[in-house]
Write an enzyme that holds these catalytic residues in place. Structure first.
Site, PDB file in Angstrom:
ATOM      1  CG  LEU A 106      -1.909  -1.150   1.341  1.00 40.04           C
ATOM      2  CD1 LEU A 106      -2.816  -0.948   2.547  1.00 40.04           C
ATOM      3  CD2 LEU A 106      -2.732  -1.325   0.073  1.00 40.04           C
ATOM      4  N   GLY A 151       0.893  -5.335   1.163  1.00 41.33           N
ATOM      5  CA  GLY A 151      -0.148  -5.454   0.147  1.00 41.33           C
ATOM      6  C   GLY A 151       0.302  -6.202  -1.088  1.00 41.33           C
ATOM      7  CG  ASN A 175       6.212  -5.686   5.902  1.00 43.61           C
ATOM      8  OD1 ASN A 175       5.290  -5.708   5.084  1.00 43.61           O
ATOM      9  ND2 ASN A 175       7.169  -4.770   5.861  1.00 43.61           N
ATOM     10  CD  GLU A 176       0.392  -5.628   6.241  1.00 48.87           C
ATOM     11  OE1 GLU A 176      -0.067  -5.578   5.099  1.00 48.87           O
ATOM     12  OE2 GLU A 176       0.976  -6.640   6.701  1.00 48.87           O
TER      13      GLU A 176
END
Length: 300
Positions: A106, A151, A175-176
């Site tokens: 993202l 994303g 890996n957010e």
């Protein structure tokens, strides 16, 4: 395989109602023209459809890192819709036109310092991308020719099959958590369905990015091949999948994925509100600004 509440992307006739086609042939080797071939290109997505094989090639071309901006996501959904509505197309290979990167995930700039209206539009576009790709009637093969965090990993996970370039410098994962962001439930559901609950739980909590060999070991990708053979292998896998009757494969895919798709459709507006509430917090905005500053320093 379109869930209720999604635009009728999959409105074409089911495969078993369409005119019968000859057995699929593999994509021609790289360097040779595809014939007959239809191509269309937007600013960030390039598509070529080989009508003789029924296979489309979709390439991300949004330098520097194929980040999922609102414009990128919109173009992706429109491109996928065009292919879904084309009777000649039965499968799509998704890859990157840029070296060393599949997609960086993202676009952080879409989530930093923007209006509530913008956050709403952006998150709806992220949802739409996933609903269309995860719910596609077509065979979808991800040819992951570079790193694919967050994303970008979700897009690969949403495909039917994932082949990654055999390069230990390339990594993939959701890996957010490293950015202080919580992956939404439908990211988690997609991940769990691929790698299982324990691997997904550990990987999500740690925000892990898995080097290609580790990704294969965990089942995050299905195969590793040398970079120069990636597209050849993707074409061979596609031909194998297309050798089966479309209707049996599509109904099986629906059976396996419907519950996960329906869950987002049923809670779509709530999911948007949760995203807005989360991303609007000053602590999250601060974290995102710091991350953007770090990226700027890296570039300079």
């Amino acid at each position: 395989l379109c869930p209720p509440g999604v635009l009728p992307l999959c409105g074409r006739l089911p495969a078993w109602d369409r005119a019968s086609r000859p057995p699929p042939s593999p994509l021609q080797p790289p360097g040779l023209p595809l014939a007959p071939c239809r191509s269309f290109s937007n600013n960030k997505i390039q598509v070529e459809l080989d009508e003789s094989s029924g296979v489309a090639m979709m390439k991300f071309k949004s330098p520097p890192v194929n980040s999922l901006s609102l414009e990128f996501l919109t173009e992706f959904s429109i491109s996928l819709e065009k292919l879904e509505n084309n009777r000649a197309c039965r499968g799509v290979i998704i890859t990157s036109a840029l070296p060393k990167i599949f997609s960086s995930g993202l676009d952080i700039t879409e989530m930093c310092g923007k209006s509530i209206e913008h956050y709403t539009e952006f998150w709806r576009a992220v949802q739409e991308m996933w609903l269309r790709l995860y719910g596609s009637n077509m065979v979808t093969v991800a040819a992951v020719n570079g790193s694919s965090p967050a994303g970008g990993c979700l897009m690969a996970l949403s495909c039917d099959y994932r082949i990654m370039a055999e390069n230990p410098k390339f990594s993939i994962g959701l890996n957010e958590a490293q950015l202080g962001i919580v992956a939404p439930f439908w990211f988690k559901d997609t991940f769990v369905n691929v790698v299982g609950h324990r691997v997904a739980e550990r990987s999500l909590q740690l925000g892990s990015l898995h080097p290609a060999p580790e990704a294969l070991k965990l089942g995050l990708v299905d195969e590793l091949v040398p970079e120069e053979k990636l597209m050849e292998k993707a074409a061979a896998v596609m031909a194998q999948w297309l050798a089966l009757p479309d209707h049996a494969r599509q109904l099986t895919k629906t059976m396996m994925r419907k519950a996960v798709l329906d869950r987002l459709v049923a809670h779509r507006e709530e999911d948007i509100k949760n995203f807005i509430s989360f991303v609007s917090k000053e602590s999250i905005q601060k974290s995102l600004r710091m991350y953007m500053e770090m990226l700027k320093k890296r570039k300079s």
